[in-house]
Design an enzyme around this catalytic site. Structure first.
Site, mmCIF file in Angstrom:
data_model
loop_
_atom_site.group_PDB
_atom_site.id
_atom_site.type_symbol
_atom_site.label_atom_id
_atom_site.label_comp_id
_atom_site.label_asym_id
_atom_site.label_seq_id
_atom_site.Cartn_x
_atom_site.Cartn_y
_atom_site.Cartn_z
ATOM 1 N N HIS A 369 32.316 39.790 33.399
ATOM 2 C CA HIS A 369 32.925 38.497 33.100
ATOM 3 C C HIS A 369 32.733 38.113 31.638
ATOM 4 C CE1 HIS A 369 31.702 38.025 37.537
ATOM 5 N NE2 HIS A 369 32.872 38.607 37.439
ATOM 6 N N ASN A 634 43.198 47.949 37.028
ATOM 7 C CA ASN A 634 41.736 48.032 36.962
ATOM 8 C C ASN A 634 41.144 48.453 38.301
ATOM 9 O OD1 ASN A 634 42.227 46.997 34.452
ATOM 10 N ND2 ASN A 634 41.228 45.035 34.790
ATOM 11 N N CYS A 682 49.541 44.209 35.206
ATOM 12 C CA CYS A 682 48.711 43.167 34.592
ATOM 13 C C CYS A 682 47.283 43.622 34.357
ATOM 14 C CB CYS A 682 48.704 41.900 35.457
ATOM 15 S SG CYS A 682 48.021 42.144 37.110
#
Length: 755
Positions: A369, A634, A682
């Site tokens: 993150h 991902n 994306c």
């Protein structure tokens, strides 16, 4: 033969007070050092007391002594690891011996005149878990030093380490090349987390204690402060575990570990004894942390090393409780390079963006993150740099090179000049991207490419105009939940989504519903321990298991998009039934709004993320149910190759530009084209020019990239003859190589594609 030291009889406070007075006195540094060793020897009833400091060469030099030959001072130097003094520095722990000459590591130095002395007690002077010197006391009689005496010499060694390193005891000129802190230029290799290049001055996420806060003026008061701090810490952790308070960061399992350590009698007793010895509450925490760091850092067992991380974080939390401050309130330099072992997204966002120029992490991953936030803020970030924090001091000049995944510590002038030249070149490139901002991404053969950006933070909305992106292809809604101290209420969610839509204007925005679970656990939500959370109850699975949570978010999205187009996308769909169930919740919320006479979006589109390999063989059933799909490369690729992208041990075991990955992506695009389903990519691949070039050759014409990737990818598109590239790519997909990255790059260069 003494059986107990005067120090343990009277307590160490008197000694620490005498040391402080000696340090504050005038006169040359050597005289003050000599006075310090005399005080320690007298108070500990020792015939010898000596201080050794580490030179930059690694040698330990005798700097002061009471009891040994004076001529040996500054003349006796021990090689790294030599003798008992070298062994104390190597193990970074106290060594106590009743008959030192019989120890296999004993090294006889005739110039010191230490022949008569048998009993030996040495303690390391620790800074950041690294020994910068050794404090030794010796006695002629073959006595054993008791636990209290060992505890006392550790306390004294800690005070000496801090005061020597700060220059309070000796001036920096007098220290010459003593390595109280690393000072030579160094180059550290890590991993690229966020692209960019910056240099500036080091700010440690958990700063060292200033020397004036080491010694207590009122020990009973410090005992009360420590007790209150421990109680507040335990209450804070209990509240997080009970779900009555929310803080972003650690998982439920880690919080349980924190609570176990927080109530551990051994840890609490160590802190209490350190305070009773005359230290402040903060200094006691720092000393115990240093001891654990030195002990655990040598462990090979990964589990043991992880416990060090738990203790580190627990100590840091306790220091914050004691200080009562926040990172954002610190006085930071204009060119801050933040250095930390690891960071949560909330921790990073507490620092002022205008001063934060770069980020260096000892741990983490490109998918963490903190790395995602750093990319959103366009801050260069390099991670997996084990040990870098202990090689830097506050204020050191450092280069954070997010282009190469390196850091340059205390760089030479010629290195700085080279970096400045690269920064000038980057500025020119940024100026070029700015000129292209309003230019449509159309290939040389006339193919229109739609470039969007990924978002999740308020700063991302500013980037929308700056990058020239045509919209937001992925808005990560979970960031609002991760930085909040409690579950965001309906009005808070609605206001955020409305702000995003207002900022975007006529440009499309695709909202991804909550993608939490796995490594993104919210402490204020009750969680169950899972053996493999990455494959557990996360994303849409958690939303379907807790429909109230998902319905609240959908209600906020519908309300925010009143009279406008709304695009909602569900993450981690693994089966067609999951998508049906999620879409039914959308219908339920629409019906709820109609019954109450509330306005709905003028156009509602519901899509799915393709990031589970199971969908590759069920696209014929899924696509007719969707309004659009987006490929989350991902997760899709990490699941395809069974390699955790957040685990540095396996994250490089596969290359996205390999035939299996590219064939899977090609199949998704082909199926979407057959059914007329709009599709975009994306994932991180969409923001890298070479990988984006490969996606174009597979037929993708809608890419959503991080803000920093929009300009480079647009420049690539404008220089590409897509027809030529697609024809050449067909043959490359038939190769059996593990990776065809080099072949794709050669193709791009051959076609004069600007990467």
């Amino acid at each position: 033969m003494p059986t107990a030291s005067g120090l343990t009889t009277r307590g160490p406070r008197n000694l620490l007070r005498q040391i402080r007075e000696a340090m504050a006195g005038g006169g040359p540094a050597q005289e003050r050092l000599d006075l310090v060793v005399r005080i320690i020897a007298q108070t500990m009833v020792a015939e010898v007391c000596s201080i050794y400091l580490r030179r930059a060469s690694g040698e330990l030099e005798l700097f002061a002594t009471q009891g040994l030959n004076r001529e040996a001072v500054h003349n006796t130097r021990l090689s790294p690891g030599e003798g008992l003094v070298g062994e104390v520095a190597r193990v970074a722990e106290p060594i106590s011996l009743s008959h030192a000459p019989s120890h296999p590591n004993f090294s006889y130095r005739p110039e010191t005149g230490e022949d008569p002395y048998h009993a030996f007690l040495g303690a390391p002077l620790l800074r950041g878990g690294r020994a910068i010197g050794v404090l030794v006391v010796q006695n002629q009689s073959a006595r054993r030093y008791d636990e209290d005496e060992i505890e006392d010499i550790q306390t004294i060694a800690m005070v000496l380490a801090e005061t020597v390193a700060s220059g309070e005891l000796m001036g920096l000129d007098e220290l010459r090349d003593v390595e109280v802190a690393p000072h030579r230029p160094e180059r550290f290799k890590g991993q690229k987390f966020s692209d960019g290049l910056a240099y500036g001055h080091v700010v440690l996420h958990e700063p060292p204690l200033p020397p004036e806060k080491l010694l207590a003026d009122d020990t009973p008061l410090e005992e009360e402060r420590l007790k209150a701090g421990l109680e507040a810490l335990k209450a804070n952790i209990d509240a997080m575990l009970d779900g009555s308070q929310g803080l972003s960061g650690p998982s439920f399992e880690v919080l349980e570990t924190y609570r176990m350590f927080a109530v551990d009698r051994g840890w609490n007793r160590s802190l209490e004894e350190a305070v009773r010895s005359g230290l402040t509450a903060e200094a006691a925490v720092d000393r115990v942390r240093n001891e654990h760091r030195a002990r655990f850092a040598k462990a090979r067992d990964p589990y043991i090393r992880e416990r060090l991380h738990d203790l580190e974080d627990l100590a840091n939390r306790l220091l914050r409780v004691l200080a009562g401050d926040r990172p954002g309130e610190r006085d930071l330099p204009e060119d801050t390079i933040l250095v930390a072992r690891n960071l949560g997204p909330a921790d990073l966002l507490e620092y002022p963006r205008e001063r934060l120029k770069g980020l260096l992490l000892e741990e983490g991953s490109a998918a963490s993150h903190a790395a995602i936030v750093a990319r959103a803020l366009q801050i260069p970030c390099v991670g997996r740099m084990a040990g870098i924090r202990d090689r830097l001091s506050e204020g050191d000049l450092v280069i954070a090179d997010g282009e190469t995944g390196e850091a340059y510590l205390r760089p030479r002038p010629d290195v700085l000049e080279a970096v400045q030249a690269r920064l000038d070149l980057r500025s020119k490139r940024q100026a070029e991207f700015a000129r292209l901002r309003d230019t449509p991404a159309i290939t040389l053969d006339g193919k229109r490419i739609q470039l969007l950006t990924n978002a999740g933070l308020a700063v991302d909305l500013d980037n929308l105009d700056q990058t020239g992106a045509e919209g937001i292809g992925l808005f990560r809604t979970e960031f609002q939940f991760m930085v909040s101290e409690e579950l965001p209420r309906l009005d808070a969610q609605t206001n955020l989504y409305r702000k995003v839509l207002d900022t975007a204007g006529d440009r499309p925005v695709t909202f991804r519903t909550l993608d939490i679970g796995g490594d993104k656990v919210l402490p204020y939500l009750e969680a169950e321990r899972e053996e493999n959370p990455a494959l557990g109850r996360r994303a849409i699975r958690l939303g379907l298991d807790r429909p109230g949570l998902l319905r609240l978010q959908l209600r906020a999205l519908l309300s925010a998009a009143e009279g406008r187009e709304l695009r909602v996308m569900f993450p981690m769909i693994a089966t067609v039934d999951e998508f049906r169930a999620a879409r039914e919740l959308v219908d339920v919320e629409c019906a709820w709004a109609r019954r109450r006479g509330r306005s709905l979006p003028s156009l509602l589109r519901v899509g799915a993320m393709i990031e589970c390999p199971s969908l590759l063989w069920h696209l014929d059933a899924l696509l007719p149910l969707t309004d659009f799909v987006s490929v989350g490369t991902n997760d899709l690729l990490q699941y395809m190759f069974a390699a955790d992208r957040t685990n540095p041990l396996v994250s490089d075991r596969y290359d996205p530009l390999s035939p299996p990955a590219l064939r899977a992506l090609a199949e998704i695009q082909r199926k979407c084209a057959e059914t007329g389903t709009p599709v975009s990519v994306c994932g991180e691949l969409a923001g890298r020019p070479l990988e984006a070039f490969a996606l174009l050759t597979l037929g993708y014409t809608r890419l959503s990239a991080p803000a920093a990737g929009v300009g480079p990818v647009k420049r690539m598109c404008l220089s590409t003859d897509l027809g030529q590239a697609q024809r050449a790519m067909t043959s490359l997909l038939g190769l059996s190589a593990g990776s065809i990255r080099n072949e794709i790059e050669s193709l791009a260069r051959k076609l004069n594609v600007v990467l």
